[in-house]
Scaffold this motif. Structure first.
Motif: not given
Length: 632
Positions: A72-82, A121-132
């Motif tokens: 669940e990464l709305y508007n982050i892991a998109t169809l064209n950048n998943a 990680l998305h585009e090399g950055k932590r985008v998850c709850s644990r990372g935050i």
């Protein structure tokens, strides 16, 4: 079972030790990288141990890739950048999850999965709850130390002579997990549950039969996993279990709580996920259903998850100093750090609350009368010398005159399905915001106490003018709804209203994004996900469940067995049923209006109609209960 391995600690997270350890435990056959997305969902996959062992270093340093469809990464892991990477957290405690129903043929032991807490990680950055949470933890520690060096007056009432005596800043967190247990397919007797709760017949009573066995087994396993459980007991909800003649439990409907020792913020959140898995597995193996929902049963106690926060300093001489405990525990409630922490949470709670309560289920719990916090208010106690507890407030100061190290703050609003990673991260961010303001103000603890205790209309250097923030009364019994709303602000009633506060109170978001911990992208992703789940659940599940309830409310009297009271009662019930569910050529039902509002993306209207639907459903069910009581 004594030979089972339960944890692999940080110092063993290397190729040599892992191969040696795992070669001795052939029953550990799988590996799972456990990332936690923004919805609080823990990822679980089965990687054969052979694949892991063939290239351990690649796993540890590069992780694995996924297409983002399962997170669940709305508007982050998109169809064209998943593309999303799962990266192991080599600093975390790794643990073994055993399947007690699948026994290894060769060693006669349950087959295990090595669970490795990981980052997304998305585009090399932590985008998850644990990372935050990990980023927040480090930022808070660094910032507190920086504040002490810049504003040395902050440690005047502490047992710290010089800022340079401090070796490190430590953060501690803990949660209390409540849950309901029942035998499958049991019909709920809400009235019996409500009466039992009112009489406090279950609270801290002795557990019996299979419930006792499951509770004890859960505590034993948690102990082996290193969680150091401190207590397991009955909670206020539930009714006495029914035991058959052969001593087996054939009816159970009970609420329980399990607590374990505090730890670092990230380990605390990991521990909670682990505890839920253990509890669910143990009770399920014994034929019992477990729910961690905030409000599984309407009209009786919901399940909370009180979350605790502490900050201390470790001195170079090894001594630990609690930054929330004054040197003289009988001369102040707390310290400058403590007052700052409280004010930070209270002032910024409108932007923290979306991360605390983001589901319809969560809002079902937040109603007056069940010790669930609704108002943004705190309590310090009646006197410095005698600590007290006020269970009607949002966040409380927990203190013990004889134990300065135990002073901490307790946030009472989270529930067992709140995303604990984001709750803890957000709370510490707001705590820091308040501490910074207090440090810059250079006010004494007495002035800070006065600020926190101010009345409506009084100016403050930090807190808002038209609000009251401290109250030692029972805020539900001593004030009307109108008075509470005036003193403490109007609380949101739906998920949409809560998420809307991120826009209405957008100036408070600075407390979350300091240190680049929460980014605008992360906040918007979380908000989009919460609203998307809210509208889908409202349209496709809540309304359908209400339709089933409405259809079950049938006429019970006939012409041979009735009186005017029965006829009037049924007419009132029937009118409400039609208003809620029945469309006509000239008028649409409330259910249809909500569906159409969602379809047209008028979420403001859908939210208002949801509140009305909730009130009308309670009314019609109450009327039906009264109607039933008058039928032979």
């Amino acid at each position: 079972m004594q030979s089972l391995l339960y944890v692999i600690k940080k110092e063993n997270h290397n190729e040599k030790d892992l191969k040696e350890i795992l070669s001795k435990h052939k029953n550990i056959m799988f590996v799972s990288l456990m990332g936690v997305d923004l919805g609080g969902n823990a990822i679980d996959e089965k990687i054969p141990m052979k694949v892991f062992l063939e290239d351990i270093n690649d796993f540890l340093n590069s992780g694995i890739q996924t297409d983002g469809s399962s997170v669940e990464l709305y508007n982050i892991a998109t169809l064209n950048n998943a593309k999303v990477d799962l990266m192991p957290d080599n600093d975390a405690v790794w643990y073994i999850d055993y399947n007690m129903e699948n026994i290894c043929d060769k060693c006669n032991l349950p087959i295990g999965t090595l669970k490795i807490p990981s980052f997304l990680l998305h585009e090399g950055k932590r985008v998850c709850s644990r990372g935050i949470l990990k980023k927040s933890e480090q930022y808070i520690k660094d910032s507190i130390l920086e504040i002490i060096h810049k504003y040395p007056h902050m440690i005047e009432e502490l047992e710290i002579e010089n800022p340079y005596d401090i070796e490190s800043i430590n953060l501690t967190s803990a949660t209390e997990l409540e849950f309901w247990v029942n035998t499958p397919e049991d019909k709920v007797d809400l009235e019996a549950l409500h009466v039992s709760q009112s009489l406090k017949e279950q609270y801290w009573k002795r557990t019996k039969g299979i419930i006792r066995t499951c509770l004890e087994n859960s505590l034993t396993i948690l102990q082996k996993l290193g969680l150091e459980p401190e207590m397991g007991h009955k909670e206020v909800g539930g009714i006495t279990s029914s035991i058959s003649i052969d001593g087996k439990t054939n009816h159970a409907m009970e609420q329980l709580e399990i607590d374990w020792k505090y730890s670092t913020p990230l380990q605390c959140a990991d521990n909670e996920l682990l505890a839920r898995e253990v509890i669910e597995d143990v009770f399920s193996r014994n034929g019992l259903e477990v729910t961690f929902k905030a409000k599984p049963l309407d009209g009786v106690a919901g399940s909370g998850e009180h979350t605790h926060f502490g900050i201390s300093a470790k001195l170079k001489n090894g001594k630990i100093v609690n930054l929330f405990s004054p040197y003289n525990m009988t001369s102040d409630y707390t310290t400058k750090f403590g007052y700052g922490a409280l004010m930070g949470i209270l002032k910024n709670y409108e932007v923290l609350n979306p991360f605390v309560t983001s589901s319809n289920d969560g809002f079902n719990r937040l109603v007056p009368g069940f010790e669930a916090p609704v108002c943004i208010v705190t309590s310090l106690g009646h006197t410095y010398e005698l600590p007290s507890r006020n269970r009607s407030i949002l966040v409380g100061l927990i203190r013990d005159i004889n134990s300065p190290l135990s002073t901490r703050f307790e946030l009472r609003s989270p529930n067992p399905l709140s995303n604990t990673y984001l709750v803890i991260a957000g709370a510490y961010q707001t705590i820091l915001h308040g501490i910074k303001a207090v440090a810059e103000s250079k006010l004494s603890t007495k002035d800070l106490e006065k600020e926190l205790s101010k009345e409506i209309g009084e100016d403050g250097f930090y807190l808002e003018k038209d609000r009251s923030y401290r109250d030692e009364n029972d805020v539900f019994e001593d004030y009307s709804i109108e008075e509470r709303n005036q003193r403490f602000s109007i609380p949101p009633a739906t998920v949409y209203e809560n998420m809307k506060n991120l826009e209405i109170q957008s100036y408070k978001i600075e407390s979350l994004i300091q240190g680049d911990v929460f980014t605008e992208k992360i906040i918007n992703s979380f908000k989009t996900g919460a609203i998307d789940k809210w509208k889908k659940e409202l349209k496709n599940r809540i309304i359908q469940d209400n339709i089933d309830i409405i259809r079950s409310l049938k006429k019970l009297h006939d012409t041979d067995d009735m009186n005017t009271l029965d006829e009037v009662a049924w007419d009132n019930i029937n009118n409400l049923k039609h208003y809620l569910m029945k469309d006509t050529m000239s008028k649409k039902s409330l259910f249809t209006q909500i569906k159409e509002a969602i379809e047209s993306k008028d979420y403001e209207l859908a939210s208002k109609l949801q509140i009305e639907m909730k009130d009308k459903m309670k009314e019609v069910q109450h009327l039906y209960i009264q109607y039933q009581k008058n039928i032979f």
